[in-house]
Design an enzyme around this catalytic site. Structure first.
Site, PDB file in Angstrom:
ATOM      1  N   CYS A  48       0.811  -1.226   0.000  1.00 51.29           N
ATOM      2  CA  CYS A  48       0.000   0.000   0.000  1.00 51.29           C
ATOM      3  C   CYS A  48       0.849   1.283   0.000  1.00 51.29           C
ATOM      4  O   CYS A  48       0.317   2.357  -0.211  1.00 51.29           O
ATOM      5  CB  CYS A  48      -0.964   0.005   1.189  1.00 51.29           C
ATOM      6  SG  CYS A  48      -0.189   0.254   2.801  1.00 51.29           S
TER       7      CYS A  48
ATOM      8  N   HIS B  74      -2.101  11.299  15.569  1.00 48.81           N
ATOM      9  CA  HIS B  74      -2.661  10.604  14.411  1.00 48.81           C
ATOM     10  C   HIS B  74      -1.571   9.678  13.895  1.00 48.81           C
ATOM     11  O   HIS B  74      -0.434  10.105  13.662  1.00 48.81           O
ATOM     12  CB  HIS B  74      -3.065  11.606  13.324  1.00 48.81           C
ATOM     13  CG  HIS B  74      -3.434  10.952  12.040  1.00 48.81           C
ATOM     14  ND1 HIS B  74      -4.631  10.292  11.854  1.00 48.81           N
ATOM     15  CD2 HIS B  74      -2.749  10.842  10.873  1.00 48.81           C
ATOM     16  CE1 HIS B  74      -4.667   9.812  10.621  1.00 48.81           C
ATOM     17  NE2 HIS B  74      -3.543  10.134  10.009  1.00 48.81           N
TER      18      HIS B  74
ATOM     19  N   HIS C  84      -4.537   4.693   9.528  1.00 49.36           N
ATOM     20  CA  HIS C  84      -5.879   4.105   9.472  1.00 49.36           C
ATOM     21  C   HIS C  84      -5.777   2.586   9.540  1.00 49.36           C
ATOM     22  O   HIS C  84      -4.719   2.021   9.248  1.00 49.36           O
ATOM     23  CB  HIS C  84      -6.596   4.519   8.186  1.00 49.36           C
ATOM     24  CG  HIS C  84      -6.931   5.966   8.155  1.00 49.36           C
ATOM     25  ND1 HIS C  84      -6.045   6.934   7.717  1.00 49.36           N
ATOM     26  CD2 HIS C  84      -8.046   6.629   8.540  1.00 49.36           C
ATOM     27  CE1 HIS C  84      -6.606   8.129   7.839  1.00 49.36           C
ATOM     28  NE2 HIS C  84      -7.831   7.971   8.327  1.00 49.36           N
TER      29      HIS C  84
ATOM     30  N   ASP D 281      -8.616  -5.472   5.210  1.00 47.36           N
ATOM     31  CA  ASP D 281      -8.102  -6.247   4.083  1.00 47.36           C
ATOM     32  C   ASP D 281      -6.712  -6.826   4.359  1.00 47.36           C
ATOM     33  O   ASP D 281      -5.948  -7.095   3.442  1.00 47.36           O
ATOM     34  CB  ASP D 281      -8.086  -5.397   2.812  1.00 47.36           C
ATOM     35  CG  ASP D 281      -7.189  -4.168   2.926  1.00 47.36           C
ATOM     36  OD1 ASP D 281      -6.614  -3.919   4.017  1.00 47.36           O
ATOM     37  OD2 ASP D 281      -7.068  -3.445   1.926  1.00 47.36           O
TER      38      ASP D 281
ATOM     39  N   ARG E 221      -5.338  -4.567   8.613  1.00 49.53           N
ATOM     40  CA  ARG E 221      -4.132  -3.898   8.093  1.00 49.53           C
ATOM     41  C   ARG E 221      -4.080  -2.525   8.730  1.00 49.53           C
ATOM     42  O   ARG E 221      -4.833  -1.623   8.377  1.00 49.53           O
ATOM     43  CB  ARG E 221      -4.177  -3.772   6.571  1.00 49.53           C
ATOM     44  CG  ARG E 221      -3.022  -2.924   6.010  1.00 49.53           C
ATOM     45  CD  ARG E 221      -3.003  -2.916   4.493  1.00 49.53           C
ATOM     46  NE  ARG E 221      -4.260  -2.515   3.888  1.00 49.53           N
ATOM     47  CZ  ARG E 221      -4.526  -1.275   3.436  1.00 49.53           C
ATOM     48  NH1 ARG E 221      -3.643  -0.307   3.540  1.00 49.53           N
ATOM     49  NH2 ARG E 221      -5.707  -1.026   2.888  1.00 49.53           N
TER      50      ARG E 221
ATOM     51  N   CYS F 242      -2.411   0.615   8.625  1.00 48.62           N
ATOM     52  CA  CYS F 242      -1.633   1.365   7.637  1.00 48.62           C
ATOM     53  C   CYS F 242      -1.137   2.627   8.350  1.00 48.62           C
ATOM     54  O   CYS F 242      -1.916   3.554   8.594  1.00 48.62           O
ATOM     55  CB  CYS F 242      -2.544   1.680   6.461  1.00 48.62           C
ATOM     56  SG  CYS F 242      -1.729   2.480   5.099  1.00 48.62           S
TER      57      CYS F 242
END
Length: 148
Positions: free
Chosen positions: A64, A101, A104, A108, A117, A119
């Site tokens: 990704c 932060h 996310h 998947d 996942r 990310c």
């Protein structure tokens, strides 16, 4: 367990990319993060608070463009919030005590490891190599890394 806090002095000293990601809920460009290709054994912690977030055993290549993890070290250090920005519905991942932060979480990921996942932006992380974990106060997490 160590105290993890949102330290204004640490926030003020962040590099611009780390500030943008952690404090302004930004995202680094895909494929540019310093930890994307990291294969060392160790622990990924919140760059602001030092909270332990992910061990290297949970890291995998998802394709990704950001470091991806199958699970956090502990649910205690992760907050998952509904994110409706950019015309999408996603689940934002923030650190509990640092309120940084991080990225996310998506559903998947590898099915045999729970299907998630995480990310995560490299700019939100600091990597602590296995050989430094004890000295930096993360000794209780060494067994999670050593069993890799």
């Amino acid at each position: 367990m160590a105290k993890y806090t949102r330290d204004p002095d640490v926030i003020a000293a962040l590099e611009p990319d780390a500030y943008y990601v952690t404090q302004e809920s930004g995202t680094e460009r895909p494929g540019t993060g310093r930890y994307l290709g990291n294969k060392q054994k160790g622990l990924y912690v919140d760059i602001v608070s030092g909270e332990p977030l992910f061990v290297s055993a949970a890291k995998y290549e998802s394709g990704c463009g950001w470091p991806s993890f199958t699970r956090p070290v502990s649910e205690e250090f992760i907050q998952e919030l509904r994110d409706t920005t950019h015309g999408m519905v996603r689940t934002e991942v923030r650190s509990t005590y640092g309120d940084s932060h991080l990225g996310h979480v998506f559903d998947d990921g590898p099915r045999d490891q729970g299907g998630l996942r995480y990310c995560i932006n490299s700019a939100a992380l600091r990597f602590v190599p296995l050989e430094d974990m004890e000295a930096e106060g993360y000794g209780e997490f060494v067994p999670l890394v050593e069993k890799e």
